[in-house]
Enzyme design. Sequence first.
Site, mmCIF file in Angstrom:
data_model
loop_
_atom_site.group_PDB
_atom_site.id
_atom_site.type_symbol
_atom_site.label_atom_id
_atom_site.label_comp_id
_atom_site.label_asym_id
_atom_site.label_seq_id
_atom_site.Cartn_x
_atom_site.Cartn_y
_atom_site.Cartn_z
ATOM 1 N N ASP A 136 0.834 -1.198 0.000
ATOM 2 C CA ASP A 136 0.000 0.000 0.000
ATOM 3 C C ASP A 136 0.872 1.253 0.000
ATOM 4 O OD1 ASP A 136 -2.334 1.842 0.888
ATOM 5 O OD2 ASP A 136 -3.271 -0.129 0.806
ATOM 6 N N HIS A 196 -3.739 6.179 3.640
ATOM 7 C CA HIS A 196 -4.408 4.982 3.126
ATOM 8 C C HIS A 196 -3.797 3.704 3.697
ATOM 9 C CE1 HIS A 196 -5.780 2.003 0.130
ATOM 10 N NE2 HIS A 196 -6.761 2.836 -0.147
ATOM 11 N N SER A 551 -11.129 -0.634 -0.600
ATOM 12 C CA SER A 551 -9.840 -0.651 0.103
ATOM 13 C C SER A 551 -10.020 -0.967 1.578
ATOM 14 C CB SER A 551 -9.143 0.707 -0.033
ATOM 15 O OG SER A 551 -8.531 0.846 -1.276
#
Length: 775
Positions: A136, A196, A551
């Site tokens: 990620d 994220h 996600s």
Amino acid sequence: MAIAFHTFLLQLLLFFFASFAEANDSRKTYLVQMKVGGHRYGSSSGHQELLGEVLDDDSTLADAFIYSYKESFTGFSASLTPRERQKLMRRREVLEVSRSRNLKLQTTRSWDFMNLTLKAERNPENESDLVVAVIDSGIWPYSELFGSDSPPPPGWENKCENITCNNKIVGARSYYPKKEKYKWVEEKSVIDVTGHGTHVASIVAGRKVEKAGYFGLAEGTMRGGVPNAKIAVYKTCWRVIRKNGREDSVCREDNILKAIDDAIADKVDIISYSQGFQFTPLQKDKVSWAFLRALKNGILTSAAAGNYANNGKFYYTVANGAPWVMTVAASLKDRIFETKLELEGEDKPIIVYDTINTFETQDSFYPLLNEKAPPESTRKRELIAERNGYSILSNYDEKDKGKDVFFEFAQINLLDEAIKEREKGAIVLGGKSYDFNESIKLQFPIASIFLDEQKKGKLWDYYKKDQSKERLAKIHKTEEIPREEGWVPTVAHLSSRGPNCDSFLANILKPDIAAPGLDIIAGWPENVKLSSDRPANDYRHLRFNIMSGTSMACPHATGLALYLKSFKRWSPSAIKSALMTTSSEMTDDDNEFAYGSGHLNATKVRDPGLVYETHYQDYIDYLCKLGYNTEKLRSHVGSDKIDCSKTEIDHDADLNYPTMTARVPLPLDTPFKKVFHRTVTNVNDGEFTYLREINYRGDKDFDEIIVDPPQLKFSELGETKTFTVTVTGISKRNWNKNRAFMTRNTWLTWTEKDGSRQVRSPIVIYSIKGPKACM
């Protein structure tokens, strides 16, 4: 003469500099896929030797070579000019030379919603020996969520760049675009500057933290699905400024492959992959082939299905759809954020669910000032921006401070200046240009609410009712409330749908499973503002943030798979099967292409009764039967022992999958017959009998479904039984119609005789309505 010569020399130098610049500018990153065997270029040194043989005269290996792959891909990556690429493509040792694509990132009650509560039975010793690879945007290692008292697993080698490994983060490496020319927004380290990666990692394996929340919303205990597990971080996504000046995330395919390469070599237990690209044919999806190699090494991959459904309108958009990947859709939770706009004198407030307002507006009502267009007034106003007839104003008189301002807008970024000018005011938003739904939550650094077109109309009606007096309104702080009684899980409108357009994957139902993906509160870097993309004037910082998307759904599935693995040392396919066959039913009965088997449910996942085992060789045999090219398949999996030429082609080939799906041909009114062959494995000690049950929904969708045999008897652990399901019918016009395909569906359930275990599998037969359906 001297002047002319100097001019000529200057022009010559400029020509060479221009040629050099042009050559450098023309370089792009490519993945060079090699054939397997029959040449000397199979090693890293061989890759560099081959590349050196095709380089332009003014190029060096340092200019061109990027990575050599061992575990995930047969070949290397390089920065090539068009001429160098052409030379490589002509080499007999090379199978393909393709551009490295830029993939996309896909975003504390959620674990309780899945019945994996704080009181759930755990196996902490085994759990602490499990390592999840999070591929990620990096991690914020200083979060209290990423601490641990237990040591790394025996034999694990900590490999951390730029940070010090601890007992929770046992690996941290970065893979950045080495040859692409970007203006970097961040330093080249594993530190997460977007939030994220931190958010995703904490959902999987964040340790327990009390009193977590978001400005008073959803307060409680934050923890990951497997709080004792370890995290290995592989950073592949970066914030850069592109040539057009726009800041963006870059997740290059060549870097992702190298991260998978290292994750396989590190022997992680599972890969959590919240990236993807809207539908990619299997032959071109190099990342999916890397995940097959991971599976060969006993590593399951949990991947996001993608956020490309456009409010539920777009099918054929599912990402990461290979059958050896667990593809995860996003669902809504059982609680919802509600924001009220109270209008003075009105009995009922306007209620919205797509705004998060974290600010109190006290008990007072405030004047509602309409700024839809520049009013005819002597007051000085400055028009900040105008797009498609919508405008935003600033430089209001001081006497307007504190009023609610009603804006119509075309682009959110046009609000930045308005927010800056009125940081103590409140904004009410509305407009035709945005089609918002429950999947996106707008929030700003001042009291705010978003009204869609319908609710904006209600506000206008109120505003115009009596223009002789000032209109007053009040925005309430958002509250988290339970959904109505009887509510069952629903797929988020953004979550990508099947079916899969690839002919090799047409008979595989994707996504596989759905998990919470909307309004998920999880860890956040304290150095990153809460709204990393917009608006520009939001400088708030917290330890936790709310994000939405597949996600966020993906790490929920990852966490539940690891939870199961802490009790059962099962194969990747057995774990995946258990999650799928014990899932809960969802609403929208005929929409299995949105949610697959159903919604993750931890209640029975440790005791699924039966599992569908699908081994590495099963996938190879399946692709051979469908006519996959031997040479390409050898290169994809890195083995010269594969030979599809001896396999009889069978376009109706089946895979021992927990779901049963088939695409049948048009024209309409054509009879069809589909036979599914399945083998299930008993995972319990003792004698058990399972009875088949077909769960029709309303009218029977098929002329006949025959399950043979109708019951399965097991006498010992690990025993297998094979059965067939024969489905017959006629492709009629009255099928359920979902966009560009027609579908019929039902469920096969194997129920243990005493009713204690149920093994559910959807049966889906569909036809695409035309050749353009997949385009």
